[in-house]
Design a protein around this motif. Structure first.
Motif, PDB file in Angstrom:
ATOM      1  N   LEU A 122      49.452  22.659  63.141  1.00  0.00           N
ATOM      2  CA  LEU A 122      49.313  22.204  61.902  1.00  0.00           C
ATOM      3  C   LEU A 122      48.431  23.480  61.243  1.00  0.00           C
ATOM      4  CD1 LEU A 122      49.356  20.412  59.385  1.00  0.00           C
ATOM      5  CD2 LEU A 122      47.628  19.121  60.435  1.00  0.00           C
ATOM      6  N   LEU A 123      47.393  23.807  61.742  1.00  0.00           N
ATOM      7  CA  LEU A 123      46.608  24.854  61.349  1.00  0.00           C
ATOM      8  C   LEU A 123      47.552  26.291  61.227  1.00  0.00           C
ATOM      9  CD1 LEU A 123      43.011  24.669  62.934  1.00  0.00           C
ATOM     10  CD2 LEU A 123      43.599  24.410  60.520  1.00  0.00           C
ATOM     11  N   LYS A 124      48.145  26.398  62.083  1.00  0.00           N
ATOM     12  CA  LYS A 124      49.042  27.509  61.890  1.00  0.00           C
ATOM     13  C   LYS A 124      50.077  27.777  60.970  1.00  0.00           C
ATOM     14  CE  LYS A 124      48.590  29.498  66.661  1.00  0.00           C
ATOM     15  NZ  LYS A 124      49.367  29.588  67.875  1.00  0.00           N
ATOM     16  N   ARG A 125      50.803  26.365  60.550  1.00  0.00           N
ATOM     17  CA  ARG A 125      51.636  25.876  59.639  1.00  0.00           C
ATOM     18  C   ARG A 125      51.142  26.026  58.235  1.00  0.00           C
ATOM     19  NH1 ARG A 125      54.422  25.050  55.888  1.00  0.00           N
ATOM     20  NH2 ARG A 125      56.066  23.899  55.854  1.00  0.00           N
ATOM     21  N   LEU A 126      49.725  25.762  58.105  1.00  0.00           N
ATOM     22  CA  LEU A 126      49.076  25.394  56.773  1.00  0.00           C
ATOM     23  C   LEU A 126      48.815  27.183  56.496  1.00  0.00           C
ATOM     24  CD1 LEU A 126      47.078  22.494  57.308  1.00  0.00           C
ATOM     25  CD2 LEU A 126      48.771  22.702  55.722  1.00  0.00           C
ATOM     26  N   GLU A 127      48.303  27.894  57.437  1.00  0.00           N
ATOM     27  CA  GLU A 127      48.061  29.186  57.153  1.00  0.00           C
ATOM     28  C   GLU A 127      49.269  29.951  56.641  1.00  0.00           C
ATOM     29  OE1 GLU A 127      45.863  30.864  60.727  1.00  0.00           O
ATOM     30  OE2 GLU A 127      43.943  30.869  59.446  1.00  0.00           O
ATOM     31  N   ALA A 128      50.201  29.658  57.406  1.00  0.00           N
ATOM     32  CA  ALA A 128      51.418  30.495  56.977  1.00  0.00           C
ATOM     33  C   ALA A 128      52.121  30.109  55.730  1.00  0.00           C
ATOM     34  CB  ALA A 128      52.587  30.241  57.968  1.00  0.00           C
ATOM     35  N   SER A 129      51.874  28.703  55.337  1.00  0.00           N
ATOM     36  CA  SER A 129      52.127  28.318  53.939  1.00  0.00           C
ATOM     37  C   SER A 129      51.307  28.586  52.751  1.00  0.00           C
ATOM     38  CB  SER A 129      52.734  26.712  54.012  1.00  0.00           C
ATOM     39  OG  SER A 129      51.547  25.967  54.244  1.00  0.00           O
ATOM     40  N   MET A 130      49.956  28.765  53.103  1.00  0.00           N
ATOM     41  CA  MET A 130      49.016  29.057  52.049  1.00  0.00           C
ATOM     42  C   MET A 130      48.499  30.121  51.763  1.00  0.00           C
ATOM     43  SD  MET A 130      47.133  25.408  52.510  1.00  0.00           S
ATOM     44  CE  MET A 130      47.923  23.855  52.906  1.00  0.00           C
ATOM     45  N   PHE A 131      48.477  30.987  52.849  1.00  0.00           N
ATOM     46  CA  PHE A 131      47.745  32.087  52.794  1.00  0.00           C
ATOM     47  C   PHE A 131      48.345  33.150  51.845  1.00  0.00           C
ATOM     48  CE2 PHE A 131      46.315  36.663  54.400  1.00  0.00           C
ATOM     49  CZ  PHE A 131      45.257  36.163  54.423  1.00  0.00           C
ATOM     50  N   GLY A 151      48.390  32.774  48.722  1.00  0.00           N
ATOM     51  CA  GLY A 151      48.784  32.111  47.624  1.00  0.00           C
ATOM     52  C   GLY A 151      50.342  31.993  47.544  1.00  0.00           C
ATOM     53  N   GLN A 152      51.128  31.809  48.643  1.00  0.00           N
ATOM     54  CA  GLN A 152      52.528  31.634  48.642  1.00  0.00           C
ATOM     55  C   GLN A 152      52.990  30.259  47.969  1.00  0.00           C
ATOM     56  OE1 GLN A 152      53.538  32.374  52.547  1.00  0.00           O
ATOM     57  NE2 GLN A 152      53.539  34.490  52.305  1.00  0.00           N
ATOM     58  N   GLU A 153      52.922  30.033  46.762  1.00  0.00           N
ATOM     59  CA  GLU A 153      53.115  28.745  45.952  1.00  0.00           C
ATOM     60  C   GLU A 153      54.437  28.265  46.458  1.00  0.00           C
ATOM     61  OE1 GLU A 153      52.418  25.673  43.302  1.00  0.00           O
ATOM     62  OE2 GLU A 153      50.869  27.222  43.980  1.00  0.00           O
ATOM     63  N   ALA A 154      55.520  29.069  46.611  1.00  0.00           N
ATOM     64  CA  ALA A 154      56.797  28.388  46.981  1.00  0.00           C
ATOM     65  C   ALA A 154      56.800  27.757  48.436  1.00  0.00           C
ATOM     66  CB  ALA A 154      58.045  29.775  47.116  1.00  0.00           C
ATOM     67  N   ASN A 155      55.792  28.165  49.182  1.00  0.00           N
ATOM     68  CA  ASN A 155      55.876  27.307  50.417  1.00  0.00           C
ATOM     69  C   ASN A 155      54.524  26.468  50.681  1.00  0.00           C
ATOM     70  OD1 ASN A 155      58.034  29.000  51.472  1.00  0.00           O
ATOM     71  ND2 ASN A 155      56.902  30.641  51.768  1.00  0.00           N
ATOM     72  N   ALA A 156      53.922  26.101  49.495  1.00  0.00           N
ATOM     73  CA  ALA A 156      52.568  25.429  49.491  1.00  0.00           C
ATOM     74  C   ALA A 156      53.104  23.964  50.033  1.00  0.00           C
ATOM     75  CB  ALA A 156      52.040  25.481  48.185  1.00  0.00           C
ATOM     76  N   VAL A 157      52.157  23.426  50.760  1.00  0.00           N
ATOM     77  CA  VAL A 157      52.309  22.102  51.154  1.00  0.00           C
ATOM     78  C   VAL A 157      51.592  21.090  50.351  1.00  0.00           C
ATOM     79  CG1 VAL A 157      51.459  20.510  53.049  1.00  0.00           C
ATOM     80  CG2 VAL A 157      52.181  22.739  53.453  1.00  0.00           C
ATOM     81  N   ASP A 158      52.144  20.029  49.728  1.00  0.00           N
ATOM     82  CA  ASP A 158      51.711  18.976  48.836  1.00  0.00           C
ATOM     83  C   ASP A 158      50.961  17.693  49.617  1.00  0.00           C
ATOM     84  OD1 ASP A 158      53.165  20.300  46.653  1.00  0.00           O
ATOM     85  OD2 ASP A 158      54.933  19.603  47.542  1.00  0.00           O
ATOM     86  N   LEU A 159      51.301  17.469  51.003  1.00  0.00           N
ATOM     87  CA  LEU A 159      50.689  16.542  51.595  1.00  0.00           C
ATOM     88  C   LEU A 159      50.787  16.643  52.886  1.00  0.00           C
ATOM     89  CD1 LEU A 159      50.175  13.052  50.551  1.00  0.00           C
ATOM     90  CD2 LEU A 159      51.699  13.152  52.395  1.00  0.00           C
ATOM     91  N   ILE A 160      49.650  16.269  53.620  1.00  0.00           N
ATOM     92  CA  ILE A 160      49.750  16.212  54.964  1.00  0.00           C
ATOM     93  C   ILE A 160      49.612  14.764  55.646  1.00  0.00           C
ATOM     94  CG2 ILE A 160      48.533  17.034  57.130  1.00  0.00           C
ATOM     95  CD1 ILE A 160      47.212  19.230  55.370  1.00  0.00           C
ATOM     96  N   VAL A 161      50.290  14.563  56.584  1.00  0.00           N
ATOM     97  CA  VAL A 161      50.249  13.260  57.377  1.00  0.00           C
ATOM     98  C   VAL A 161      50.033  13.479  58.577  1.00  0.00           C
ATOM     99  CG1 VAL A 161      51.388  11.265  58.207  1.00  0.00           C
ATOM    100  CG2 VAL A 161      52.144  12.136  55.644  1.00  0.00           C
ATOM    101  N   THR A 162      48.742  13.233  59.153  1.00  0.00           N
ATOM    102  CA  THR A 162      48.423  13.855  60.591  1.00  0.00           C
ATOM    103  C   THR A 162      47.805  12.532  61.463  1.00  0.00           C
ATOM    104  OG1 THR A 162      46.955  15.287  61.671  1.00  0.00           O
ATOM    105  CG2 THR A 162      46.056  14.303  59.840  1.00  0.00           C
ATOM    106  N   ASP A 163      48.030  12.621  62.653  1.00  0.00           N
ATOM    107  CA  ASP A 163      47.325  11.716  63.712  1.00  0.00           C
ATOM    108  C   ASP A 163      45.908  12.237  63.633  1.00  0.00           C
ATOM    109  OD1 ASP A 163      47.055   9.908  65.632  1.00  0.00           O
ATOM    110  OD2 ASP A 163      47.730  10.971  67.157  1.00  0.00           O
ATOM    111  N   ALA A 164      45.155  11.146  63.992  1.00  0.00           N
ATOM    112  CA  ALA A 164      43.497  11.438  64.053  1.00  0.00           C
ATOM    113  C   ALA A 164      43.156  12.226  65.203  1.00  0.00           C
ATOM    114  CB  ALA A 164      42.843  10.126  63.976  1.00  0.00           C
ATOM    115  N   ARG A 165      43.912  11.670  66.416  1.00  0.00           N
ATOM    116  CA  ARG A 165      43.601  12.391  67.775  1.00  0.00           C
ATOM    117  C   ARG A 165      44.944  13.241  68.303  1.00  0.00           C
ATOM    118  NH1 ARG A 165      40.204   7.646  70.776  1.00  0.00           N
ATOM    119  NH2 ARG A 165      38.515   7.391  69.270  1.00  0.00           N
ATOM    120  N   MET A 166      44.687  14.499  68.398  1.00  0.00           N
ATOM    121  CA  MET A 166      45.653  15.198  68.903  1.00  0.00           C
ATOM    122  C   MET A 166      45.056  16.413  70.030  1.00  0.00           C
ATOM    123  SD  MET A 166      48.351  15.932  65.719  1.00  0.00           S
ATOM    124  CE  MET A 166      46.903  16.895  64.627  1.00  0.00           C
TER     125      MET A 166
END
Length: 161
Positions: free
Chosen positions: A69-78, A80-95
Motif C-alpha cells: 500500500l505504501l509503495k502504491r501510494l508513493e507511486a501515485s502521489m509522488f 504531484g501526479q494528479e492523474a494517478n492520485a488516490v481519492d480514498l483508501i480502504v485498508t485492513d487494520a492488521r496486515m
C-alpha cells in the motif's frame, strides 16, 4: 510503529497532500470515477470489497499488505501526479509488513489527508480511538457491503441523502 519495521521511514515527507486540488471540479457527467485502493491481506475479503466497489462504478486497485500500500501510494502521489492520485483508501487494520493503522499514521505525518476506511475484526475501544485519532472511518468485520458503500459515498461526498 516500532523501530525497524517495514513502515519506518518509507514515506517521503515531501509528498503533496492529496486534498490540495488545483483544478476546478468537473461537471458530474464528466467526472471520472473515484480512485480507491483496497489493502487487505485476506485475498477473499480483498476481492469481495474490490468487486463491490467496482460494481458501484469506482476505479479500484488492490494490494495485499501495508508495505505494498505504501509503495502504491508513493507511486501515485509522488511529485504531484494528479492523474494517478488516490481519492480514498480502504485498508485492513492488521496486515503483514505494515499495519493499516501504521500506513494511515505515516500518511498523516506526511501531511496527506486522503479519506481512509479502516476495516477490522478487532474492534476494541483502543482500536476505535486510534482510528478516530487518525481521522479515519472504521468498519467492523463482518459488515454488510451496503454499509461499505454508504461510508465510501459519505467520505467522497457523493451521497444522495
Amino acid at each position: 510503529m516500532t523501530a525497524g519495521t517495514f513502515c519506518s521511514g518509507t514515506l517521503h515527507a515531501a509528498l503533496p497532500a492529496v486534498t490540495d486540488r488545483t483544478r476546478p471540479p468537473e461537471a458530474p457527467s464528466e467526472r471520472a470515477p473515484a480512485r480507491i485502493v483496497v489493502a487487505e491481506d485476506d485475498l477473499e475479503m480483498r476481492r469481495l470489497v474490490a468487486d463491490c466497489l467496482r460494481r458501484a462504478g469506482y476505479d479500484v486497485a488492490e494490494v495485499g499488505n501495508g508495505g505494498a500500500l505504501l509503495k502504491r501510494l508513493e507511486a501515485s502521489m509522488f511529485l504531484g501526479q494528479e492523474a494517478n492520485a488516490v481519492d480514498l483508501i480502504v485498508t485492513d487494520a492488521r496486515m503483514p509488513l505494515c499495519s493499516g493503522l501504521e500506513v494511515v499514521s505515516a500518511l498523516r505525518d506526511a501531511g496527506i489527508h486522503v479519506p481512509v476506511i479502516v476495516m477490522t475484526a478487532f474492534g476494541s475501544l483502543e482500536t476505535q480511538k486510534s482510528v478516530q485519532a487518525l481521522g479515519a472511518a472504521m468498519l467492523e468485520k463482518p459488515f454488510r457491503l451496503e454499509q461499505l458503500l454508504y461510508v465510501v459515498a459519505q467520505l467522497l461526498g457523493t451521497n444522495s441523502s
